[in-house]
Design an enzyme around this catalytic site. Structure first.
Site, PDB file in Angstrom:
ATOM      1  N   ASP A  70       0.826  -1.210   0.000  1.00 23.93           N
ATOM      2  CA  ASP A  70       0.000   0.000   0.000  1.00 23.93           C
ATOM      3  C   ASP A  70       0.863   1.264   0.000  1.00 23.93           C
ATOM      4  OD1 ASP A  70      -2.588   0.781  -0.204  1.00 23.93           O
ATOM      5  OD2 ASP A  70      -3.036   0.727   1.931  1.00 23.93           O
ATOM      6  N   GLY A 118      -1.293  15.145   9.771  1.00 27.53           N
ATOM      7  CA  GLY A 118      -1.095  15.333   8.336  1.00 27.53           C
ATOM      8  C   GLY A 118      -0.270  16.577   8.082  1.00 27.53           C
ATOM      9  N   GLY A 173      -3.866  20.858   7.801  1.00 27.28           N
ATOM     10  CA  GLY A 173      -4.177  21.158   9.203  1.00 27.28           C
ATOM     11  C   GLY A 173      -4.805  22.528   9.357  1.00 27.28           C
ATOM     12  N   LYS A 216      -6.655  24.040   7.139  1.00 27.12           N
ATOM     13  CA  LYS A 216      -8.061  23.973   6.671  1.00 27.12           C
ATOM     14  C   LYS A 216      -8.940  23.301   7.731  1.00 27.12           C
ATOM     15  CE  LYS A 216      -6.910  23.860   1.812  1.00 27.12           C
ATOM     16  NZ  LYS A 216      -6.441  22.957   0.779  1.00 27.12           N
ATOM     17  N   GLU A 242       9.334  21.504   4.372  1.00 29.73           N
ATOM     18  CA  GLU A 242       9.347  20.063   4.614  1.00 29.73           C
ATOM     19  C   GLU A 242       9.330  19.353   3.260  1.00 29.73           C
ATOM     20  OE1 GLU A 242       5.698  18.166   6.013  1.00 29.73           O
ATOM     21  OE2 GLU A 242       6.896  17.009   7.436  1.00 29.73           O
ATOM     22  N   GLU A 288      -1.334  17.270  14.700  1.00 27.92           N
ATOM     23  CA  GLU A 288       0.045  16.770  14.623  1.00 27.92           C
ATOM     24  C   GLU A 288       0.471  16.948  13.170  1.00 27.92           C
ATOM     25  OE1 GLU A 288       0.548  12.845  16.269  1.00 27.92           O
ATOM     26  OE2 GLU A 288      -1.056  13.215  17.688  1.00 27.92           O
ATOM     27  N   LYS A 298     -10.877   8.370   9.395  1.00 30.38           N
ATOM     28  CA  LYS A 298     -10.687   8.635   7.959  1.00 30.38           C
ATOM     29  C   LYS A 298      -9.219   8.368   7.629  1.00 30.38           C
ATOM     30  CE  LYS A 298      -9.937  11.192   4.243  1.00 30.38           C
ATOM     31  NZ  LYS A 298      -8.730  10.551   3.736  1.00 30.38           N
ATOM     32  N   LEU A 331      -4.370   7.392   0.080  1.00 31.92           N
ATOM     33  CA  LEU A 331      -3.216   6.732  -0.539  1.00 31.92           C
ATOM     34  C   LEU A 331      -2.851   5.426   0.176  1.00 31.92           C
ATOM     35  CD1 LEU A 331      -1.005   9.882  -1.214  1.00 31.92           C
ATOM     36  CD2 LEU A 331      -2.425   8.610  -2.829  1.00 31.92           C
ATOM     37  N   CYS A 385       7.258  12.606   9.766  1.00 28.06           N
ATOM     38  CA  CYS A 385       7.014  13.997  10.190  1.00 28.06           C
ATOM     39  C   CYS A 385       8.187  14.543  10.998  1.00 28.06           C
ATOM     40  CB  CYS A 385       5.744  14.066  11.017  1.00 28.06           C
ATOM     41  SG  CYS A 385       5.721  12.838  12.328  1.00 28.06           S
TER      42      CYS A 385
HETATM   43  P1  NAD Z   1      -2.191  15.347   4.130  1.00 30.21           P
HETATM   44  O1  NAD Z   1      -2.369  16.548   4.978  1.00 30.21           O
HETATM   45  O2  NAD Z   1      -2.270  15.481   2.670  1.00 30.21           O
HETATM   46  O3  NAD Z   1      -3.282  14.236   4.521  1.00 30.21           O
HETATM   47  C1  NAD Z   1      -3.434  13.741   5.843  1.00 30.21           C
HETATM   48  C2  NAD Z   1      -4.857  13.266   6.001  1.00 30.21           C
HETATM   49  O4  NAD Z   1      -5.699  14.412   5.954  1.00 30.21           O
HETATM   50  C3  NAD Z   1      -5.343  12.354   4.895  1.00 30.21           C
HETATM   51  O5  NAD Z   1      -6.236  11.409   5.416  1.00 30.21           O
HETATM   52  C4  NAD Z   1      -6.067  13.316   3.957  1.00 30.21           C
HETATM   53  O6  NAD Z   1      -7.043  12.690   3.177  1.00 30.21           O
HETATM   54  C5  NAD Z   1      -6.676  14.276   4.953  1.00 30.21           C
HETATM   55  N1  NAD Z   1      -6.939  15.618   4.430  1.00 30.21           N
HETATM   56  C6  NAD Z   1      -6.317  16.288   3.432  1.00 30.21           C
HETATM   57  N2  NAD Z   1      -6.879  17.505   3.248  1.00 30.21           N
HETATM   58  C7  NAD Z   1      -7.873  17.601   4.165  1.00 30.21           C
HETATM   59  C8  NAD Z   1      -8.815  18.619   4.480  1.00 30.21           C
HETATM   60  N3  NAD Z   1      -8.867  19.761   3.807  1.00 30.21           N
HETATM   61  N4  NAD Z   1      -9.674  18.397   5.491  1.00 30.21           N
HETATM   62  C9  NAD Z   1      -9.632  17.255   6.196  1.00 30.21           C
HETATM   63  N5  NAD Z   1      -8.773  16.241   5.917  1.00 30.21           N
HETATM   64  C10 NAD Z   1      -7.908  16.417   4.927  1.00 30.21           C
HETATM   65  O7  NAD Z   1      -0.834  14.704   4.599  1.00 30.21           O
HETATM   66  P2  NAD Z   1      -0.171  13.388   4.018  1.00 30.21           P
HETATM   67  O8  NAD Z   1       0.452  13.744   2.719  1.00 30.21           O
HETATM   68  O9  NAD Z   1      -1.128  12.249   4.078  1.00 30.21           O
HETATM   69  O10 NAD Z   1       0.938  13.127   5.128  1.00 30.21           O
HETATM   70  C11 NAD Z   1       2.107  13.801   5.140  1.00 30.21           C
HETATM   71  C12 NAD Z   1       2.081  14.915   6.155  1.00 30.21           C
HETATM   72  O11 NAD Z   1       1.683  14.433   7.429  1.00 30.21           O
HETATM   73  C13 NAD Z   1       3.449  15.504   6.348  1.00 30.21           C
HETATM   74  O12 NAD Z   1       3.385  16.904   6.380  1.00 30.21           O
HETATM   75  C14 NAD Z   1       3.867  14.951   7.700  1.00 30.21           C
HETATM   76  O13 NAD Z   1       4.821  15.727   8.344  1.00 30.21           O
HETATM   77  C15 NAD Z   1       2.579  14.876   8.427  1.00 30.21           C
HETATM   78  N6  NAD Z   1       2.645  13.911   9.533  1.00 30.21           N
HETATM   79  C16 NAD Z   1       2.714  14.374  10.814  1.00 30.21           C
HETATM   80  C17 NAD Z   1       2.829  13.471  11.876  1.00 30.21           C
HETATM   81  C18 NAD Z   1       2.945  13.967  13.301  1.00 30.21           C
HETATM   82  O14 NAD Z   1       2.842  13.151  14.216  1.00 30.21           O
HETATM   83  N7  NAD Z   1       3.192  15.247  13.542  1.00 30.21           N
HETATM   84  C19 NAD Z   1       2.855  12.108  11.625  1.00 30.21           C
HETATM   85  C20 NAD Z   1       2.776  11.672  10.316  1.00 30.21           C
HETATM   86  C21 NAD Z   1       2.658  12.586   9.274  1.00 30.21           C
END
Ligand code: NAD
Length: 491
Positions: free
Chosen positions: A90, A229, A234, A236, A384, A251, A176, A180, A285
């Site tokens: 995956d 994420g 975050g 938004k 990042e 986070e 949720k 990906l 992250c």
């Molecule tokens: P992303 O923000 O694109 O997505 C994260 C999640 O949020 C996914 O499930 C996505 O579908 C959802 N999402 C996206 N846009 C949204 C919105 N507008 N409203 C609500 N949900 C939404 O991030 P990613 O590409 O999946 O992951 C990478 C990022 O996550 C990196 O910036 C990384 O640093 C961060 N991350 C942080 C930690 C931590 O513990 N601080 C851990 C892992 C990843």
């Protein structure tokens, strides 16, 4: 096995029947589909979670919840091998790392089972107040229905880190996963179902962030959102929660620095740099992405680092010997490549990497990359990258090192390597970050708090703090005196 949403104990397609493809990052093959859900499915999940809470989950004891959490842990343990392989297909990570993830998820459910049990004994703790006629006691109550949004880099681990404490606290969940990498999260729901978790307590809804994730963030029935994420997503989510005055934990991303002083063993330092920067292809992250090296060892350390980075085995995650797998997607590889190109245009010089490996014609691979001469306004210093890309810079003294390390809008993690314990403590105290690693980089423990400051987010996951994120503190105040209160002349 068909991949479906799990809502109210039932497995279901999206209402429109639309799906999203699931791609293997090592072969670029689309091998499965997940539902493309949105506001309607999220609403159904919230209603199911509200009903489950009212039907009795809110009134379960911690001991009852602990039994279920342990059964979930046992279910993950039983399927750990297959789950690890599914995780690799995956999201691409090396199988050795995926196996570690599975044991982390098992340990997480077991740990929160223990905390759920302990919670029973913490209800009714007295608080001493200034008027002895009153008795004040504390209750820890579940926040309610919680929305958990997780990324793709540690799919099952990130889900476990949120689901286990939320269930331990007595909340019901709308989860949720990332579009990906949703598959192991759906298996987790199956394991929870088989463990006997009542219908509606854990709901999993798959879909895009802009549709499904946004619907979770904006749902008025969700008492609290816990989001992991990127910083832009975050922001938004925070805007959507602000409209509801809704509780939120974020986070987010990072740009973590590691300071290497000249009294270290160079080989050990190189190992921790690789661990910090190349684990999970740098898609971490808290990844070490800026290494600051003291002048007098700069050249010697750089030579060893170049040798070690170029020796990393890049390949498909399912190959046991792979150390660096593919990035999650074509878009992510293009993003990483574009940032490196821009960094070079802005004056950075590449010591190694900076391109896809020539020998692999399929898969979203990118060579481990080290950049030098990265000025503080260079994109590689500021942004990042979320890939196997590391900047190395030099410093003269301790004060300069701390100043450089703190030069970021992020504050998730930082690391300091030195043989001098007093110096490590002094530096750790001055680094602006939620996590400081001394003489190491990268380890995460379920028992210890996890989270950042500045634009890396707020609040803490894991440990007892992780469970208290899903509990509301209530005071129950009793007037215990036989005398009338008298303020309004009651007789
Ligand atoms: P992303 O923000 O694109 O997505 C994260 C999640 O949020 C996914 O499930 C996505 O579908 C959802 N999402 C996206 N846009 C949204 C919105 N507008 N409203 C609500 N949900 C939404 O991030 P990613 O590409 O999946 O992951 C990478 C990022 O996550 C990196 O910036 C990384 O640093 C961060 N991350 C942080 C930690 C931590 O513990 N601080 C851990 C892992 C990843």
């Amino acid at each position: 096995m068909q991949n479906l949403n799990f809502i109210n104990g039932r497995w279901c397609q999206s209402l429109s029947g639309e799906t999203l493809p699931v791609t293997d990052p090592a072969s670029e093959e689309n091998y499965a589909e997940i539902p493309r859900s949105g506001a309607a499915e999220v609403d159904a999940a919230v209603q199911a979670a509200e009903a489950a809470l009212a039907a009795g989950w809110r009134r379960t004891t911690g001991a009852q919840r602990a039994r279920l959490l342990r059964a979930i842990a046992a279910g993950i343990q039983q399927q750990a091998g297959a789950l690890a392989e599914l995780e690799v297909r995956d999201c691409g990570k090396p199988i050795t790392e995926a196996r570690y993830d599975m044991s982390d998820a098992v340990a997480c459910f077991e740990y929160y089972a223990g905390l759920a049990e302990a919670l029973d004994g913490q209800q009714g703790t007295p608080v001493e107040v200034s008027d002895p006629r009153f008795e004040v006691k504390l209750r820890h109550e579940p926040a309610g229905v919680v929305g958990l949004i997780v990324p793709w880099n540690f799919p099952l681990v990130n889900a476990a880190w949120k689901v286990a404490p939320a269930l331990a606290a007595g909340c019901t969940v709308v989860l949720k996963p990332s579009e990906l990498a949703s598959l192991t999260t759906l298996r987790l729901a199956r394991i929870a179902e088989e463990a006997g978790l009542p219908a509606g307590v854990l709901n999993v809804v798959c879909g895009l962030g802009s549709e499904c994730g946004a619907a979770v963030a904006a749902h008025p029935g969700i008492a609290k959102v816990s989001f992991t994420g990127g910083t832009e997503s975050g922001r938004k989510v925070m805007q959507a929660r602000a409209n509801l005055i809704g509780d939120l934990a974020l986070e987010l991303g990072g740009k973590s620095a590691m300071i290497v002083f000249d009294d270290v063993d160079l080989d050990h330092a190189v190992e921790w740099i690789l661990m910090g920067s190349m684990y999970n292809q740098g898609q971490v992250c808290a990844a070490t992405s800026r290494v600051l090296v003291q002048d007098s060892i700069f050249d010697a350390l750089l030579e060893k680092l170049r040798h070690a980075v170029q020796g990393l085995r890049v390949g498909a995650g399912l190959d046991d010997s792979t150390q660096v797998g593919p990035l999650i997607s074509a878009a992510q590889r293009e993003r990483v490549a574009a940032l490196v190109r821009q960094g070079v245009e802005q004056g950075a010089r590449l010591l190694c990497g900076g391109e896809a490996p020539g020998q692999l014609d399929k898969g979203y691979f990118y060579l481990p990359t080290v950049a030098l001469d990265v000025s503080r306004d260079n994109v590689l210093w500021r942004e990042e990258v979320f890939g196997p890309v590391l900047c190395v810079a030099r410093f003269g003294n301790e004060a300069q090192a701390i100043e450089l390390a703190n030069d970021s809008r992020y504050g998730l993690a930082a690391a300091v390597l030195s043989d001098d314990g007093e110096r490590r403590e002094r530096v750790a105290a001055q680094l602006v970050a939620g996590i400081v690693w001394a003489n190491c980089s990268g380890p995460a423990f379920i028992q210890a708090p996890w989270g950042g400051v500045k634009q890396s987010g707020f609040r803490r996951g894991l440990g007892e703090w992780g469970m208290h994120e899903f509990l509301e503190l209530k005071q129950v105040t009793t007037y215990t005196s036989a005398d009338a209160w008298g303020h309004f002349n009651a007789r």
